[in-house]
Design an enzyme around this catalytic site. Structure first.
Site, PDB file in Angstrom:
ATOM      1  N   LEU A  12       0.830  -1.208   0.000  1.00 29.68           N
ATOM      2  CA  LEU A  12       0.000   0.000   0.000  1.00 29.68           C
ATOM      3  C   LEU A  12       0.866   1.259   0.000  1.00 29.68           C
ATOM      4  O   LEU A  12       1.618   1.508   0.947  1.00 29.68           O
ATOM      5  CB  LEU A  12      -0.918   0.004   1.225  1.00 29.68           C
ATOM      6  CG  LEU A  12      -1.759  -1.254   1.429  1.00 29.68           C
ATOM      7  CD1 LEU A  12      -2.731  -1.053   2.583  1.00 29.68           C
ATOM      8  CD2 LEU A  12      -2.503  -1.639   0.151  1.00 29.68           C
ATOM      9  N   ALA A  50      -0.500   4.469  -1.451  1.00 31.12           N
ATOM     10  CA  ALA A  50      -1.337   5.496  -2.080  1.00 31.12           C
ATOM     11  C   ALA A  50      -1.607   6.682  -1.165  1.00 31.12           C
ATOM     12  O   ALA A  50      -2.198   7.669  -1.583  1.00 31.12           O
ATOM     13  CB  ALA A  50      -2.667   4.880  -2.515  1.00 31.12           C
ATOM     14  N   GLY A  51      -1.176   6.571   0.102  1.00 32.02           N
ATOM     15  CA  GLY A  51      -1.543   7.583   1.102  1.00 32.02           C
ATOM     16  C   GLY A  51      -0.948   8.960   0.823  1.00 32.02           C
ATOM     17  O   GLY A  51       0.040   9.090   0.095  1.00 32.02           O
ATOM     18  N   GLN A 107      -5.567   3.804  -6.697  1.00 36.37           N
ATOM     19  CA  GLN A 107      -6.664   4.122  -5.783  1.00 36.37           C
ATOM     20  C   GLN A 107      -6.957   5.616  -5.955  1.00 36.37           C
ATOM     21  O   GLN A 107      -6.122   6.452  -5.639  1.00 36.37           O
ATOM     22  CB  GLN A 107      -6.248   3.821  -4.339  1.00 36.37           C
ATOM     23  CG  GLN A 107      -7.377   3.995  -3.341  1.00 36.37           C
ATOM     24  CD  GLN A 107      -6.884   3.988  -1.898  1.00 36.37           C
ATOM     25  OE1 GLN A 107      -5.727   4.271  -1.614  1.00 36.37           O
ATOM     26  NE2 GLN A 107      -7.780   3.680  -0.976  1.00 36.37           N
ATOM     27  N   GLY A 133      -9.162   4.485   2.626  1.00 36.51           N
ATOM     28  CA  GLY A 133      -8.854   3.488   3.644  1.00 36.51           C
ATOM     29  C   GLY A 133      -8.067   2.315   3.082  1.00 36.51           C
ATOM     30  O   GLY A 133      -7.971   2.114   1.869  1.00 36.51           O
ATOM     31  N   THR A 134      -7.502   1.534   4.013  1.00 36.29           N
ATOM     32  CA  THR A 134      -6.598   0.460   3.602  1.00 36.29           C
ATOM     33  C   THR A 134      -7.328  -0.704   2.908  1.00 36.29           C
ATOM     34  O   THR A 134      -6.785  -1.312   1.988  1.00 36.29           O
ATOM     35  CB  THR A 134      -5.810  -0.051   4.819  1.00 36.29           C
ATOM     36  OG1 THR A 134      -6.713  -0.196   5.925  1.00 36.29           O
ATOM     37  CG2 THR A 134      -4.716   0.919   5.228  1.00 36.29           C
ATOM     38  N   GLY A 139      -4.228  -1.175  17.086  1.00 37.44           N
ATOM     39  CA  GLY A 139      -5.132  -2.309  16.939  1.00 37.44           C
ATOM     40  C   GLY A 139      -4.497  -3.429  17.746  1.00 37.44           C
ATOM     41  O   GLY A 139      -3.304  -3.686  17.612  1.00 37.44           O
ATOM     42  N   ASN A 194      -1.067  -4.701  16.290  1.00 40.52           N
ATOM     43  CA  ASN A 194      -1.099  -5.047  14.867  1.00 40.52           C
ATOM     44  C   ASN A 194      -0.026  -4.243  14.118  1.00 40.52           C
ATOM     45  O   ASN A 194       0.032  -3.027  14.231  1.00 40.52           O
ATOM     46  CB  ASN A 194      -2.497  -4.704  14.336  1.00 40.52           C
ATOM     47  CG  ASN A 194      -2.626  -4.893  12.846  1.00 40.52           C
ATOM     48  OD1 ASN A 194      -1.848  -5.631  12.240  1.00 40.52           O
ATOM     49  ND2 ASN A 194      -3.610  -4.230  12.254  1.00 40.52           N
ATOM     50  N   HIS A 202      29.405  26.245   4.692  1.00 38.60           N
ATOM     51  CA  HIS A 202      30.511  26.305   5.638  1.00 38.60           C
ATOM     52  C   HIS A 202      30.099  26.896   6.990  1.00 38.60           C
ATOM     53  O   HIS A 202      29.210  27.725   7.076  1.00 38.60           O
ATOM     54  CB  HIS A 202      31.681  27.082   5.046  1.00 38.60           C
ATOM     55  CG  HIS A 202      31.313  28.375   4.384  1.00 38.60           C
ATOM     56  ND1 HIS A 202      30.667  28.443   3.169  1.00 38.60           N
ATOM     57  CD2 HIS A 202      31.497  29.656   4.778  1.00 38.60           C
ATOM     58  CE1 HIS A 202      30.481  29.707   2.852  1.00 38.60           C
ATOM     59  NE2 HIS A 202      30.967  30.465   3.805  1.00 38.60           N
TER      60      HIS A 202
HETATM   61  P1  TTP Z   1      -1.618   5.887   6.918  1.00 40.86           P
HETATM   62  O1  TTP Z   1      -0.251   6.059   7.508  1.00 40.86           O
HETATM   63  O2  TTP Z   1      -2.758   5.716   7.827  1.00 40.86           O
HETATM   64  O3  TTP Z   1      -1.942   7.101   5.935  1.00 40.86           O
HETATM   65  P2  TTP Z   1      -0.943   7.991   5.111  1.00 40.86           P
HETATM   66  O4  TTP Z   1       0.229   7.216   4.658  1.00 40.86           O
HETATM   67  O5  TTP Z   1      -1.707   8.681   4.042  1.00 40.86           O
HETATM   68  O6  TTP Z   1      -0.427   9.073   6.160  1.00 40.86           O
HETATM   69  P3  TTP Z   1      -1.217  10.214   6.960  1.00 40.86           P
HETATM   70  O7  TTP Z   1      -2.086   9.523   7.974  1.00 40.86           O
HETATM   71  O8  TTP Z   1      -0.090  10.961   7.600  1.00 40.86           O
HETATM   72  O9  TTP Z   1      -1.977  11.073   6.002  1.00 40.86           O
HETATM   73  O10 TTP Z   1      -1.637   4.664   5.905  1.00 40.86           O
HETATM   74  C1  TTP Z   1      -1.115   3.384   6.183  1.00 40.86           C
HETATM   75  C2  TTP Z   1      -0.666   2.752   4.894  1.00 40.86           C
HETATM   76  O11 TTP Z   1      -1.742   2.541   3.994  1.00 40.86           O
HETATM   77  C3  TTP Z   1       0.307   3.604   4.139  1.00 40.86           C
HETATM   78  O12 TTP Z   1       1.230   2.729   3.544  1.00 40.86           O
HETATM   79  C4  TTP Z   1      -0.538   4.298   3.096  1.00 40.86           C
HETATM   80  C5  TTP Z   1      -1.601   3.287   2.808  1.00 40.86           C
HETATM   81  N1  TTP Z   1      -2.922   3.823   2.454  1.00 40.86           N
HETATM   82  C6  TTP Z   1      -3.386   3.668   1.173  1.00 40.86           C
HETATM   83  O13 TTP Z   1      -2.695   3.123   0.294  1.00 40.86           O
HETATM   84  N2  TTP Z   1      -4.647   4.115   0.875  1.00 40.86           N
HETATM   85  C7  TTP Z   1      -5.436   4.706   1.808  1.00 40.86           C
HETATM   86  O14 TTP Z   1      -6.573   5.065   1.486  1.00 40.86           O
HETATM   87  C8  TTP Z   1      -4.931   4.873   3.136  1.00 40.86           C
HETATM   88  C9  TTP Z   1      -5.759   5.537   4.194  1.00 40.86           C
HETATM   89  C10 TTP Z   1      -3.667   4.415   3.415  1.00 40.86           C
END
Ligand code: TTP
Length: 393
Positions: free
Chosen positions: A6, A8-9, A78, A83-84, A135, A160, A308
């Site tokens: 993942l 995409a965040g 995405q 969300g994840t 979690g 988790n 420097h």
């Molecule tokens: P998070 O660390 O919760 O989200 P983020 O990386 O965007 O950071 P922030 O909360 O600072 O905005 O995400 C956990 C992992 O999941 C990370 O690898 C990014 C990924 N993710 C996605 O790919 N898509 C999503 O919709 C979300 C929420 C997270």
């Protein structure tokens, strides 16, 4: 097994470093953060990597291309970071058979990822003193029996760690309703897997979730410390390199420089003359440390420059940052209290006694600037010559 990673965040908590570079592509030792995750997956036997991308997607795609270390890489976009579980669902057309899901902004102990793949269905956990902000897994007879988010009374101290090996059936369970915070969460998918399968907890010896700027520093402390001494660059006979120092081919270390490892000086970087580099410091491609400057336990992103007579400690400098001559970074408070930093408008403790500044890309300081500990300078911010800066800008 396929590994869905993942990435995409938006990385809002690590701004300004993520203003134009997605968090998974921020530098950790000699590669982007997410490359360490993918390396662990490939070392554990992943036969395909599916990268879920969204925010600044092209940066990720350009780096990994269609194949990485001989393993095919495909991409799922995405469109909205919902969300994840939504992120994994975006990759559902790429999934068949058992699959792993790994966060692209976490550093995992690679041996545990081996175990995760072997024990599928399985989930990685890390033992923490106070799990109330995580979690938390409950277990019975060596199997996971449930997961509960941020409980007041945690059933175990197993947090988790965001790494899962799912059975093929989980592909049908990816569409979960939004949680209280409005996101479709992978932990709700895990809950169904726990109901239907025997899920093994795999305990990680070491794990780091990189969410905020000082955690990027900690990621570099970890991975720069893992490097073994290698001198391939142009190093003056009058320089002193102690311990595990890596000087890549194409890097220059001039006369009078002292580097105490672990440290990584990447291709195209220049150090010295007469500079002092110590702590787990990364001097990335094209970065520069000038005459009589000292840099300790810091990250200098590509093309960052410390001129420097400057001092930089426990800091993260973005791309093309230019600290004017005599810029001094304070990294310790007189009262020894933990340094605070502003994350999304809130002052939070970094948990570090020593922390310097975080400078976004293209920050420029005037000569003799004094920068307070825990200071954030946004992308392109400037300071005037001789200025004392103790408020974010
Ligand atoms: P998070 O660390 O919760 O989200 P983020 O990386 O965007 O950071 P922030 O909360 O600072 O905005 O995400 C956990 C992992 O999941 C990370 O690898 C990014 C990924 N993710 C996605 O790919 N898509 C999503 O919709 C979300 C929420 C997270």
């Amino acid at each position: 097994m396929k590994a869905v990673v993942l990435a995409a965040g938006q990385g809002t908590r690590i701004r300004p470093l993520s203003d134009s570079v997605p968090k998974p592509m921020l530098p950790v030792a000699d590669r982007p953060l997410v490359a360490h995750t993918i390396d662990a997956a490939i070392d554990a036997g992943a036969d395909e990597v599916v990268l879920v991308i969204g925010y600044e997607a092209d940066t990720v795609r350009d780096y990994f291309g269609a194949e990485y270390r001989g393993v095919p890489v495909s991409y799922a976009v995405q469109t909205e970071q919902a969300g994840t579980a939504d992120a994994v669902n975006a990759a559902r057309d790429h999934i068949e058979g058992p699959f792993a899901v790994l966060n692209g902004d976490n550093l995992y102990d690679p041996a545990a990822i081996d175990q995760l793949f072997e024990q599928c269905p399985a989930v990685c956990a890390v033992e923490v003193d106070d799990p109330r902000n995580y979690g938390v897994l409950s277990t019975e007879d060596g199997s996971v029996t449930g997961i509960v988010e941020k409980p007041d009374e945690p059933p175990t101290n197993l947090a988790n760690a965001g790494a899962y090996a799912f059975p093929a059936e989980a592909r049908q369970w990816l569409e979960v309703p939004a949680s209280e915070r409005g996101e479709h969460e992978i932990t709700d998918v895990l809950a169904t897997v726990i109901d239907e399968f025997d899920v093994t907890p795999v305990t990680l010896e070491r794990w780091l979730d990189v969410g905020r700027p000082w955690e990027l520093l900690e990621a570099n402390e970890w991975k720069v410390s893992d490097l073994e001494r290698r001198i391939d660059g142009d190093v003056s006979d009058d320089a002193t390199l102690e311990g595990d120092v890596v000087v890549e081919a194409g890097a220059t270390v001039k006369a009078g420089v002292v580097i105490e490892g672990p440290a990584l000086i990447r291709s195209g970087a220049t150090v010295g003359p007469n500079a002092y580099v110590r702590g787990a410091t990364l001097v990335d491609e094209g970065a520069k440390i000038g005459h009589s400057a000292e840099v300790k336990n810091s990250v200098l992103s590509p093309d960052a420059s410390v001129s420097h007579l400057s001092y930089v400690g426990d800091s993260v400098l973005g791309r093309d940052v230019n600290l004017g001559a005599g810029t001094n970074v304070a990294n310790l408070r007189h009262d020894d209290a933990d340094i605070k930093f502003t994350v999304k408008g809130e002052r939070v403790s970094t948990g570090r006694r020593k922390f310097g500044v975080v400078a976004g890309d293209e920050v420029k300081t005037g000569i003799n600037s004094s920068l307070a500990p825990g200071l954030k300078l946004g992308t392109g911010a400037t300071t005037r010559p001789g200025e004392t800066v103790d408020r974010d800008r």
